[in-house]
Scaffold this motif. Structure first.
Motif, mmCIF file in Angstrom:
data_model
loop_
_atom_site.group_PDB
_atom_site.id
_atom_site.type_symbol
_atom_site.label_atom_id
_atom_site.label_comp_id
_atom_site.label_asym_id
_atom_site.label_seq_id
_atom_site.Cartn_x
_atom_site.Cartn_y
_atom_site.Cartn_z
ATOM 1 N N ASP A 100 1.137 -1.272 0.022
ATOM 2 C CA ASP A 100 0.257 0.046 0.289
ATOM 3 C C ASP A 100 1.638 1.226 0.160
ATOM 4 O O ASP A 100 0.541 1.883 -0.416
ATOM 5 C CB ASP A 100 -0.855 0.174 0.973
ATOM 6 N N MET A 134 1.288 3.907 -2.996
ATOM 7 C CA MET A 134 0.611 5.551 -3.231
ATOM 8 C C MET A 134 2.336 6.397 -3.300
ATOM 9 O O MET A 134 1.904 7.537 -4.577
ATOM 10 C CB MET A 134 0.786 6.099 -1.796
ATOM 11 N N HIS A 184 1.979 8.800 -6.386
ATOM 12 C CA HIS A 184 2.262 10.549 -6.821
ATOM 13 C C HIS A 184 3.661 10.519 -7.801
ATOM 14 O O HIS A 184 3.220 11.203 -8.435
ATOM 15 C CB HIS A 184 2.992 10.599 -5.068
ATOM 16 N N ALA A 241 -5.205 13.937 -2.621
ATOM 17 C CA ALA A 241 -4.749 13.321 -1.667
ATOM 18 C C ALA A 241 -6.052 12.703 -0.484
ATOM 19 O O ALA A 241 -5.348 11.549 -0.084
ATOM 20 C CB ALA A 241 -3.032 14.316 -0.540
ATOM 21 N N LEU A 242 -6.682 13.305 -0.329
ATOM 22 C CA LEU A 242 -7.679 13.021 -0.462
ATOM 23 C C LEU A 242 -8.096 11.899 -0.585
ATOM 24 O O LEU A 242 -8.536 10.273 0.185
ATOM 25 C CB LEU A 242 -8.953 13.835 0.012
ATOM 26 N N ASN A 277 -5.896 8.716 -0.419
ATOM 27 C CA ASN A 277 -6.405 7.526 0.813
ATOM 28 C C ASN A 277 -7.280 6.907 0.647
ATOM 29 O O ASN A 277 -7.663 6.147 1.287
ATOM 30 C CB ASN A 277 -5.633 9.020 2.406
ATOM 31 N N ALA A 286 -7.430 3.116 1.228
ATOM 32 C CA ALA A 286 -8.246 2.176 2.282
ATOM 33 C C ALA A 286 -8.696 1.352 1.566
ATOM 34 O O ALA A 286 -9.028 0.023 2.505
ATOM 35 C CB ALA A 286 -8.813 3.271 3.056
#
Length: 241
Positions: free
Chosen positions: A106, A110, A114, A219-220, A223, A227
């Motif tokens: 995970d 990420m 990015h 970012a929101l 994430n 999740a």
């Protein structure tokens, strides 16, 4: 007096090899124009697309950018699609996949997301083309996907879910990359606040926060996506054991 034929022969012998009328063999060596290469053609294509967009990218425009004739260009590349394939590979080579095989899946995902977004935010006109372009003939792209697939599989993802996971992340990343170039006033309701008062208040509150809209939204969303993927993996593993 020297015979005329002897004088002419002597004069020709003293001419430069490339002068008109010279009979001496031409000198061999590097041509006066640089030889076209995959790297040079790719850089030229990126320059044309950045300036004129995909609609303005033609083989004729590329030839003009490279200061060569279209016929010379076709000696090095078969088609516009092949050039775009090279462009895709050139951009994808810059994407960071170093976390896979080193970090938990995970965190590696990420980091990849990015880097992926940053790479294509600089080349947003390419996104509609690259998103549907086959990866055959793009070795750096294939290497990237191999690294990601290995990382996901070693992280516990079932093999039949690996590609869907990659595509889900890519869909979000490419949309977010396009959002980077969107104007800050894109959600301005203008004089029609009466149609969307709640939305207008939310836009005003967001504008007053002082944060960068595109970065915060990315970012929101990332994430939340990761999740959800964690939960999806846990459920898949529980169902298969």
């Amino acid at each position: 007096m020297e015979p005329l034929t002897t004088a002419v022969t002597s004069a020709k012998a003293n001419l430069p090899a490339d002068a008109p009328g010279s009979t001496a063999p031409r000198r061999r060596g590097r041509p006066s124009r640089p030889v076209l290469s995959r790297e040079g053609i790719t850089a030229g294509a990126l320059a044309v697309i950045a300036r004129a967009g995909y609609e303005g990218f033609t083989m004729a425009a590329l030839a003009r950018e490279l200061k060569t004739a279209p016929s010379a260009l076709y000696n090095h590349v078969a088609s516009k699609d092949e050039v775009l394939n090279w462009v895709q590979d050139d951009v994808n080579e810059t994407i960071d996949v170093s976390g896979f095989g080193r970090d938990p899946w995970d965190l590696a995902l990420m980091r990849w997301a990015h880097s992926y977004r940053d790479a294509f935010a600089e080349h947003s006109p390419l996104i509609p083309v690259i998103a549907v372009l086959p990866i055959t003939g793009a070795p750096h792209t294939l290497a990237m996907y191999e690294r990601v697939a290995e990382g996901l599989r070693s992280g516990g993802w079932p093999e039949d879910m690996v590609i869907d996971t990659i595509v889900a992340v890519e869909s979000f990343v490419l949309g977010s990359a396009m959002d980077v170039s969107a104007p800050e006033w894109i959600f301005n309701v203008g004089d029609r606040r009466d149609l969307a008062p709640t939305f207008a208040d939310a836009v005003a509150a967001r504008r007053g926060s002082g944060r960068t809209a595109a970065d915060d939204a990315f970012a929101l969303g990332l994430n939340a996506l990761v999740a959800g993927l964690r939960a999806t993996l846990a459920a898949a593993q529980a169902a298969r054991h």
